[in-house]
Design an enzyme around this catalytic site. Structure first.
Site, mmCIF file in Angstrom:
data_model
loop_
_atom_site.group_PDB
_atom_site.id
_atom_site.type_symbol
_atom_site.label_atom_id
_atom_site.label_comp_id
_atom_site.label_asym_id
_atom_site.label_seq_id
_atom_site.Cartn_x
_atom_site.Cartn_y
_atom_site.Cartn_z
ATOM 1 N N SER B 144 41.291 -18.004 -8.993
ATOM 2 C CA SER B 144 43.291 -17.168 -8.937
ATOM 3 C C SER B 144 43.913 -18.457 -8.678
ATOM 4 C CB SER B 144 42.432 -15.865 -8.701
ATOM 5 O OG SER B 144 43.009 -14.937 -8.732
ATOM 6 N N TYR B 157 41.122 -11.889 -0.783
ATOM 7 C CA TYR B 157 40.578 -12.093 -1.971
ATOM 8 C C TYR B 157 40.845 -13.433 -2.216
ATOM 9 C CZ TYR B 157 40.366 -12.187 -7.163
ATOM 10 O OH TYR B 157 40.089 -12.979 -8.295
ATOM 11 N N ALA B 159 41.594 -15.503 -0.960
ATOM 12 C CA ALA B 159 40.638 -16.840 0.680
ATOM 13 C C ALA B 159 39.435 -17.087 0.313
ATOM 14 C CB ALA B 159 40.512 -16.021 2.354
ATOM 15 N N SER B 160 38.737 -16.182 -0.607
ATOM 16 C CA SER B 160 37.277 -15.785 -1.282
ATOM 17 C C SER B 160 38.054 -17.459 -2.656
ATOM 18 C CB SER B 160 37.162 -15.216 -1.258
ATOM 19 O OG SER B 160 37.330 -14.178 -2.810
ATOM 20 N N LYS B 161 38.764 -17.061 -3.566
ATOM 21 C CA LYS B 161 39.269 -18.024 -4.288
ATOM 22 C C LYS B 161 39.765 -19.252 -3.513
ATOM 23 C CE LYS B 161 38.579 -14.619 -7.691
ATOM 24 N NZ LYS B 161 36.846 -15.278 -8.054
ATOM 25 N N THR B 192 41.506 -7.116 -17.417
ATOM 26 C CA THR B 192 40.239 -6.821 -18.046
ATOM 27 C C THR B 192 39.964 -5.772 -17.236
ATOM 28 O OG1 THR B 192 39.668 -8.191 -15.868
ATOM 29 C CG2 THR B 192 39.512 -9.462 -18.059
HETATM 30 N N1 LIG Z 1 41.514 -10.390 -14.036
HETATM 31 C C1 LIG Z 1 42.133 -11.121 -13.569
HETATM 32 O O1 LIG Z 1 43.740 -10.565 -13.562
HETATM 33 C C2 LIG Z 1 41.731 -12.061 -13.097
HETATM 34 C C3 LIG Z 1 42.806 -13.243 -12.614
HETATM 35 C C4 LIG Z 1 42.452 -14.062 -11.788
HETATM 36 C C5 LIG Z 1 41.328 -14.244 -10.958
HETATM 37 N N2 LIG Z 1 40.091 -13.164 -12.028
HETATM 38 C C6 LIG Z 1 38.718 -13.657 -11.501
HETATM 39 O O2 LIG Z 1 37.923 -13.774 -12.508
HETATM 40 C C7 LIG Z 1 36.488 -13.005 -12.659
HETATM 41 C C8 LIG Z 1 35.957 -11.671 -13.801
HETATM 42 O O3 LIG Z 1 37.137 -11.437 -13.519
HETATM 43 P P1 LIG Z 1 36.876 -9.600 -14.392
HETATM 44 O O4 LIG Z 1 38.740 -9.805 -14.764
HETATM 45 O O5 LIG Z 1 36.293 -10.281 -15.518
HETATM 46 O O6 LIG Z 1 36.885 -8.676 -13.785
HETATM 47 P P2 LIG Z 1 35.274 -7.739 -14.433
HETATM 48 O O7 LIG Z 1 36.238 -6.949 -15.804
HETATM 49 O O8 LIG Z 1 35.427 -6.299 -13.642
HETATM 50 O O9 LIG Z 1 34.206 -9.083 -14.333
HETATM 51 C C9 LIG Z 1 33.633 -9.010 -12.706
HETATM 52 C C10 LIG Z 1 32.254 -9.296 -13.904
HETATM 53 O O10 LIG Z 1 31.958 -9.432 -12.286
HETATM 54 C C11 LIG Z 1 30.329 -9.077 -12.218
HETATM 55 N N3 LIG Z 1 29.624 -8.391 -10.590
HETATM 56 C C12 LIG Z 1 30.228 -8.016 -9.808
HETATM 57 N N4 LIG Z 1 29.733 -7.628 -8.567
HETATM 58 C C13 LIG Z 1 28.857 -8.830 -8.969
HETATM 59 C C14 LIG Z 1 27.032 -8.170 -8.219
HETATM 60 N N5 LIG Z 1 27.371 -7.660 -7.533
HETATM 61 N N6 LIG Z 1 26.415 -9.443 -9.280
HETATM 62 C C15 LIG Z 1 26.669 -9.756 -10.676
HETATM 63 N N7 LIG Z 1 27.735 -9.120 -11.285
HETATM 64 C C16 LIG Z 1 28.318 -9.144 -10.264
HETATM 65 C C17 LIG Z 1 30.740 -7.515 -13.178
HETATM 66 O O11 LIG Z 1 29.422 -7.538 -13.301
HETATM 67 P P3 LIG Z 1 28.600 -5.915 -13.434
HETATM 68 O O12 LIG Z 1 29.303 -4.938 -12.775
HETATM 69 O O13 LIG Z 1 27.643 -5.480 -14.904
HETATM 70 O O14 LIG Z 1 26.688 -6.855 -12.244
HETATM 71 C C18 LIG Z 1 31.549 -8.059 -13.904
HETATM 72 O O15 LIG Z 1 30.563 -8.717 -15.216
HETATM 73 C C19 LIG Z 1 36.672 -13.000 -11.683
HETATM 74 O O16 LIG Z 1 36.211 -13.835 -10.423
HETATM 75 C C20 LIG Z 1 37.907 -12.640 -10.700
HETATM 76 O O17 LIG Z 1 37.812 -12.991 -9.055
HETATM 77 C C21 LIG Z 1 40.118 -12.671 -12.635
#
Ligand SMILES: NC(=O)c1ccc[n+]([C@@H]2O[C@H](COP(=O)([O-])OP(=O)(O)OC[C@H]3O[C@@H](n4cnc5c(N)ncnc54)[C@H](OP(=O)(O)O)[C@@H]3O)[C@@H](O)[C@H]2O)c1
Lengths: 75, 252
Positions: B144, B157, B159-161, B192
């Site tokens: 991220s 968060y 730090a984890s990234k 999202t």
């Molecule tokens: N959206 C943003 O603005 C943004 C910005 C920077 C980085 N990111 C990163 O992009 C990645 C995807 O984010 P997103 O926005 O697409 O989020 P999202 O729509 O909330 O999707 C998160 C996904 O992670 C899965 N997940 C969560 N906990 C899990 C677990 N314990 N076991 C297996 N699967 C798990 C969820 O599936 P289930 O709940 O079905 O298990 C879901 O498919 C993340 O790593 C996030 O930190 C997002």
């Protein structure tokens, strides 16, 4: 741990497709590199709380030598 | 434009929602086979229905926060079931916003389990010679932009990234000779479920402000899925160990 389970762990550490047996020569196999030796050291530590020394592992020639390093921990 | 064969098999985590879901659909549309994983079975079934080639999109339900040391073996079992993998995309993740005063170390460890340690375990599984295709293999972590730019409430968060960003460089050094490339993408704000869930904090006013600040506006999952597909493809053959910011210029 059973010997068969230990052999399975060694196979994983070597990332080997084919089965292994105790007579297998490690020293001249392509799987026996520094990363797999580190993997072996780490799983002996994890499974047996046993810290292998580099000179112990350097002497290993066959799978059987590796098994012997954990002989006191096997069933 | 990236193009894949049906025999190019990719594991995609977080495939039930957002960036992971869009990446799974896009790889499949470009011709590749996808093993799509997440916890929510219904969402994964919907994904399969939406796929261009549903017969080459496979569903595997999995909670990635449990039994982390068994994850490498799980990845090995997938390659035995479906064939050797060309790539893995690690998009599963969660976001927690807490001020330092409110942080609990236990909860922070749980966040690290899913955002960092599960990915490390999956990477370990993928790098097993029995799992990947060797030359032409690619791992993409989803980090991220929060790991590069400070923001109040995001210390755990980010730090984890940040841990991902650092690991990527060492993993790339360790696995280059085996033909495995390792990169991460650092998205800015993408609309999202993750952002919706944080609606109390990321309310419309905040999103409007951020949208005005981002030269290219806020992102959609497709804006991140396309560069991920590029990194998975052989077109990115000379790119490894990189943390690639994809944020419409928001961090400039
Ligand atoms: N959206 C943003 O603005 C943004 C910005 C920077 C980085 N990111 C990163 O992009 C990645 C995807 O984010 P997103 O926005 O697409 O989020 P999202 O729509 O909330 O999707 C998160 C996904 O992670 C899965 N997940 C969560 N906990 C899990 C677990 N314990 N076991 C297996 N699967 C798990 C969820 O599936 P289930 O709940 O079905 O298990 C879901 O498919 C993340 O790593 C996030 O930190 C997002």
């Amino acid at each position: 741990m059973k010997k068969s389970e230990l052999l399975e762990e060694i196979k994983d550490a070597l990332q080997r497709e084919q089965p292994i047996d105790e007579s297998m020569q490690l020293s001249d196999s392509e799987e026996w590199d520094s990363l797999s030796t580190l993997a072996i050291i780490s799983f002996y530590d994890r499974l047996f709380s046993k810290t292998l020394k580099f000179n112990e592992i350097n002497k290993v020639k066959t799978v059987s030598d590796l098994v012997n390093l954990a002989s006191d921990k096997l069933e | 434009m990236a193009k894949f064969e049906r025999s190019d098999i990719f594991l995609v985590t977080g495939a039930s929602s957002g960036i992971g879901r869009q990446t799974a659909l896009r790889i499949n549309e470009l011709g590749g086979s996808v093993i799509a994983t997440a916890r929510r079975a219904q969402k994964l079934a919907d994904l399969k229905e939406k796929a261009t080639h549903p017969d080459s999109l496979f569903i595997e339900e999995k909670d990635l926060s449990k039994d982390l040391d068994d994850l490498p073996k799980w990845v090995l079992s997938l390659s035995k079931k479906y064939g050797k993998l060309k790539g893995v995309v690690m998009a599963a993740g969660v976001c927690q916003i807490f001020s330092l005063k409110a942080i609990s170390i236990q909860k922070t460890k749980e966040l690290f389990d899913i955002n960092f340690f599960s990915n490390l375990a999956l990477a370990k599984g993928f790098c097993d010679k029995r799992v990947n295709i060797g030359s032409g293999s690619s791992m993409v972590f989803v980090s991220s932009v929060g790991s590069m730019v400070g923001e109040a409430g995001l210390s755990e968060y980010s730090a984890s990234k940040g841990a991902i960003n650092s690991a990527v460089r060492s993993l790339a050094m360790e696995h280059g000779k085996l033909g495995i490339r390792v990169n991460s993408v650092l998205p800015g704000i993408v609309r999202t479920e993750m952002i919706e869930m944080l609606g109390d904090i990321y309310d419309q006013k905040y999103l409007d402000e951020m949208s005005a600040k981002y030269p290219l506006g806020l992102g959609n999952p497709q804006d991140v899925a396309d560069p991920i597909c590029f990194l998975l493809s052989d077109e990115a053959r000379w790119i490894t160990g990189q943390n690639i910011v994809i944020d419409g210029g928001g961090s400039l």
